[in-house]
Design a protein around this motif. Structure first.
Motif, mmCIF file in Angstrom:
data_model
loop_
_atom_site.group_PDB
_atom_site.id
_atom_site.type_symbol
_atom_site.label_atom_id
_atom_site.label_comp_id
_atom_site.label_asym_id
_atom_site.label_seq_id
_atom_site.Cartn_x
_atom_site.Cartn_y
_atom_site.Cartn_z
ATOM 1 N N LYS A 162 26.058 125.558 127.109
ATOM 2 C CA LYS A 162 25.263 126.524 127.873
ATOM 3 C C LYS A 162 23.831 126.047 128.093
ATOM 4 C CE LYS A 162 28.062 130.288 126.350
ATOM 5 N NZ LYS A 162 28.339 131.103 125.215
ATOM 6 N N SER A 163 23.484 124.913 127.542
ATOM 7 C CA SER A 163 22.141 124.374 127.741
ATOM 8 C C SER A 163 22.146 123.484 128.980
ATOM 9 C CB SER A 163 21.720 123.549 126.520
ATOM 10 O OG SER A 163 22.444 122.330 126.481
ATOM 11 N N ASN A 164 21.015 122.909 129.276
ATOM 12 C CA ASN A 164 20.893 121.992 130.406
ATOM 13 C C ASN A 164 20.979 120.535 129.942
ATOM 14 O OD1 ASN A 164 20.531 121.547 133.171
ATOM 15 N ND2 ASN A 164 18.351 121.154 132.878
ATOM 16 N N ILE A 165 21.508 120.296 128.731
ATOM 17 C CA ILE A 165 21.485 118.958 128.164
ATOM 18 C C ILE A 165 22.265 117.953 129.002
ATOM 19 C CG2 ILE A 165 23.407 119.287 126.554
ATOM 20 C CD1 ILE A 165 20.155 117.250 125.977
ATOM 21 N N ALA A 166 23.375 118.352 129.594
ATOM 22 C CA ALA A 166 24.171 117.407 130.393
ATOM 23 C C ALA A 166 23.353 116.883 131.576
ATOM 24 C CB ALA A 166 25.465 118.049 130.868
ATOM 25 N N ALA A 167 22.675 117.761 132.279
ATOM 26 C CA ALA A 167 21.856 117.342 133.419
ATOM 27 C C ALA A 167 20.667 116.495 132.956
ATOM 28 C CB ALA A 167 21.373 118.560 134.198
ATOM 29 N N GLU A 168 20.067 116.864 131.820
ATOM 30 C CA GLU A 168 18.948 116.079 131.283
ATOM 31 C C GLU A 168 19.403 114.660 130.934
ATOM 32 O OE1 GLU A 168 17.086 118.035 127.956
ATOM 33 O OE2 GLU A 168 16.934 119.927 129.070
ATOM 34 N N LEU A 169 20.552 114.548 130.271
ATOM 35 C CA LEU A 169 21.053 113.225 129.896
ATOM 36 C C LEU A 169 21.449 112.422 131.132
ATOM 37 C CD1 LEU A 169 23.135 114.156 126.729
ATOM 38 C CD2 LEU A 169 20.871 113.063 126.814
ATOM 39 N N ARG A 170 22.066 113.072 132.104
ATOM 40 C CA ARG A 170 22.430 112.375 133.352
ATOM 41 C C ARG A 170 21.172 111.841 134.038
ATOM 42 N NH1 ARG A 170 26.025 109.243 134.577
ATOM 43 N NH2 ARG A 170 24.843 108.217 136.156
ATOM 44 N N SER A 218 17.389 117.701 121.017
ATOM 45 C CA SER A 218 18.536 118.579 121.233
ATOM 46 C C SER A 218 18.011 119.974 121.537
ATOM 47 C CB SER A 218 19.391 118.604 119.972
ATOM 48 O OG SER A 218 20.479 119.476 120.133
ATOM 49 N N PRO A 219 18.561 120.628 122.562
ATOM 50 C CA PRO A 219 18.102 121.989 122.850
ATOM 51 C C PRO A 219 18.620 122.970 121.803
ATOM 52 C CG PRO A 219 19.948 121.426 124.255
ATOM 53 C CD PRO A 219 19.599 120.185 123.476
ATOM 54 N N GLU A 220 17.955 124.080 121.687
ATOM 55 C CA GLU A 220 18.421 125.138 120.779
ATOM 56 C C GLU A 220 19.674 125.755 121.369
ATOM 57 O OE1 GLU A 220 16.513 127.110 118.228
ATOM 58 O OE2 GLU A 220 15.064 125.504 117.967
#
Length: 130
Positions: free
Chosen positions: A55-63, A48-50
């Motif tokens: 506002k993180s890039n987590i959605a793109a990373e998970l996609r 998980s990003p801090e």
């Protein structure tokens, strides 16, 4: 209503101590379940990003990892919009052990609660005005 694609899919679950974390953006990690033939075929964790999930890039990373569904406890509308804009369907209101939540989803027993997170410590979450 969400269509189940049981042939092959990847499901993400915000996780803390083996259970669904109630706040998507502050979870310990994301557990990714690869489902094939309606059964869990593989499981891995993604850090998980801090900071705030929207506002993180987590959605793109998970996609990029093939995630198409997020089974979450709760999340703000900003995070939900970011996930959906990345092609990730969101079900909120999930509770309990992550394996059971995935099993309930695969059995068609889960629906989105429709409830978003209205209060948390991240700043600047008001909807943007046109």
């Amino acid at each position: 209503m969400f269509t189940l694609h049981l042939d092959r899919q990847t499901i993400a679950v915000p996780t803390r101590d083996g259970a669904v974390d109630d706040h998507f953006g502050h979870c310990a990690c994301y557990t990714l379940f690869t489902v094939a033939g309606g059964r869990i075929a593989a499981r891995e964790t993604h850090p998980s990003p801090e900071g705030c999930g929207c506002k993180s890039n987590i959605a793109a990373e998970l996609r990029a990892k093939g995630v198409g569904v997020m089974l979450a406890g709760n999340m703000g509308e900003g995070a939900k919009r970011v996930l959906e804009s990345n092609g990730i369907a969101v079900l909120r209101g999930c509770r309990g052990a992550i394996e059971q939540v995935v099993a309930d989803y695969l059995a068609g027993r889960l629906a989105d609660s429709g409830e978003g997170c209205h209060a948390h410590t991240c700043a600047d979450h008001a909807p943007k005005e046109a």
